[in-house]
Enzyme design. Structure first.
Site, PDB file in Angstrom:
ATOM      1  N   SER A 116       0.829  -1.207   0.000  1.00  0.00           N
ATOM      2  CA  SER A 116       0.000   0.000   0.000  1.00  0.00           C
ATOM      3  C   SER A 116       0.861   1.253   0.000  1.00  0.00           C
ATOM      4  O   SER A 116       1.973   1.256   0.565  1.00  0.00           O
ATOM      5  CB  SER A 116      -0.852  -0.014   1.268  1.00  0.00           C
ATOM      6  OG  SER A 116      -1.459   1.238   1.453  1.00  0.00           O
ATOM      7  N   TYR A 140      -1.885   0.171  10.182  1.00  0.00           N
ATOM      8  CA  TYR A 140      -2.151  -0.601   8.958  1.00  0.00           C
ATOM      9  C   TYR A 140      -0.948  -0.508   8.002  1.00  0.00           C
ATOM     10  O   TYR A 140      -0.448  -1.530   7.502  1.00  0.00           O
ATOM     11  CB  TYR A 140      -3.424  -0.059   8.294  1.00  0.00           C
ATOM     12  CG  TYR A 140      -3.532  -0.376   6.840  1.00  0.00           C
ATOM     13  CD1 TYR A 140      -3.863  -1.651   6.406  1.00  0.00           C
ATOM     14  CD2 TYR A 140      -3.289   0.613   5.875  1.00  0.00           C
ATOM     15  CE1 TYR A 140      -3.949  -1.943   5.049  1.00  0.00           C
ATOM     16  CE2 TYR A 140      -3.371   0.326   4.526  1.00  0.00           C
ATOM     17  CZ  TYR A 140      -3.693  -0.951   4.121  1.00  0.00           C
ATOM     18  OH  TYR A 140      -3.773  -1.227   2.781  1.00  0.00           O
ATOM     19  N   LYS A 144       1.915  -3.402   6.544  1.00  0.00           N
ATOM     20  CA  LYS A 144       2.273  -3.622   5.133  1.00  0.00           C
ATOM     21  C   LYS A 144       3.791  -3.508   4.951  1.00  0.00           C
ATOM     22  O   LYS A 144       4.400  -4.280   4.206  1.00  0.00           O
ATOM     23  CB  LYS A 144       1.546  -2.609   4.239  1.00  0.00           C
ATOM     24  CG  LYS A 144       0.041  -2.812   4.192  1.00  0.00           C
ATOM     25  CD  LYS A 144      -0.332  -4.032   3.350  1.00  0.00           C
ATOM     26  CE  LYS A 144      -1.799  -4.336   3.360  1.00  0.00           C
ATOM     27  NZ  LYS A 144      -2.166  -5.522   2.594  1.00  0.00           N
TER      28      LYS A 144
END
Ligand code: UFG
Length: 322
Positions: A116, A140, A144
């Site tokens: 991402s 988050y 990643k």
């Protein structure tokens, strides 16, 4: 190729699966249907109901032997990850370690991973290229980035080949209407605009109109899921052909503001789409736009379906029927 798509019943995963099937590849989808949906499973693919936290289920699924794994099974709500990091640690990080260990055990040598733009954090310059500092602003994005690092280590130590694809803002739906599952409780801009347009929600809250942009609202790089799907196939072919790892952005290089997107959605849908300005959402950078030259150089990949009109109209085709 014979490919295992983990998370292949989800929003992006189902578009990726459809594209591989359309190109005559053999597809097995492994999904726990927590956010993935049965309606996204195609008759021409094999489906395994399984969870990435269950190592026995993963080992069993991989026994068949695949040329490549595509891993899209992750939680992706940045805001939620700051409140409930445990959920993201367990599913995104532990789940991925399980996948890597099962793949190594089964002798599967290649993986395409959904990373991402969140790995960059607050942009120090835009468009952000792959050499931009990696400084995630939310948990988050941290998960990643950690997974990208695991991939690097498993490549060094176990010879696993990988493609890490850093998606920018995924949006839109299959133009032929073959993917029918609408995301439940969406947190992203375009599905929320669609829910307002079709009357499921009363209004859109635009998070902040005092950013240093022309109209004061945030600018993002929205990429059509069909373009993401073509990027996955191009990346898979590249790593299998060359035996090299790649980490590339998948974006368009064009930014559009929240206000512009909302106004265009009113035009395309013919609906009023009531909107109010509210406070900024914590952690939102003013502008995030990709430099995607590397994907073009290495993979010959370019976004060709990602005009804002197409993002909106392919979504509206589905939402208006809901
Ligand atoms: N927004 C609103 N109102 C809403 C929802 C969103 O104004 O109800 C705004 C946000 O403030 C932001 C823009 O619309 O300015 C886009 O927001 P999204 O939540 O759709 O997407 P993000 O840019 O926050 O993040 C998305 C993905 C991440 C990914 C990132 C990469 O959700 O997983 O793109 O660019 F990391």
């Amino acid at each position: 190729m014979n490919v295992l798509i983990i998370g292949g019943a989800g929003y992006i995963g189902s578009h990726v699966a459809r594209h591989f099937l359309d190109n005559n590849h053999k597809v097995t989808v492994f999904d726990n249907l927590s956010t993935g949906q049965k309606i996204n499973i195609f008759s021409d693919e094999k489906f395994i109901l399984g969870d990435i936290l269950n190592t026995r289920q993963l080992d069993d699924a991989m026994k068949e032997g695949f040329d490549l794994i595509i891993h899209l099974a992750a939680f992706k709500a940045a805001g939620e990850s700051m409140i409930n990091p445990e959920k993201y640690s367990v599913n995104n990080i532990t789940g991925t370690i399980n996948i890597l260990n099962s793949a190594v055990k089964a002798g599967i040598g290649a993986i395409v991973f959904s990373s991402s733009a969140a790995v960059y954090g607050e942009p120090q310059y835009v468009p952000a290229d792959e050499g931009h500092p990696l400084n995630p602003e939310n948990y988050y994005g941290f998960t990643k980035l950690e997974i990208e690092r695991f991939l690097g280590w498993y490549s060094k130590l176990k010879g696993l080949k990988f493609a890490a694809l850093r998606y920018f803002n995924a949006a839109g739906y299959d133009a032929k209407g073959r993917i029918k599952g609408l995301e439940k409780n969406p947190a992203n801009l375009l599905p929320i605009i669609m829910e307002v347009a079709c009357g499921k929600r009363e209004k859109l809250s635009i998070f902040g109109n005092d950013y240093p942009t022309a109209d004061g609202t945030c600018i993002r790089d929205y990429i059509h899921v069909t373009d993401l799907a073509t990027g996955h196939l191009a990346a898979a072919e590249y790593i299998l052909r060359t035996g090299k790892n790649i980490t590339v952005n998948l974006g368009t290089g064009n930014g559009i503001s929240v206000r512009e997107m909302t106004e265009l959605a009113r035009k395309v849908t013919g609906q009023a789409i009531p909107a109010v300005y509210t406070d900024r959402r914590p952690g939102d950078p003013a502008v995030l736009v990709a430099k995607s030259d590397l994907a073009y150089q290495l993979l010959g990949w370019k976004a060709v379906n990602s005009s804002a009109e197409n993002l909106i109209s392919t979504s509206w085709n589905l939402y208006r029927k809901d």
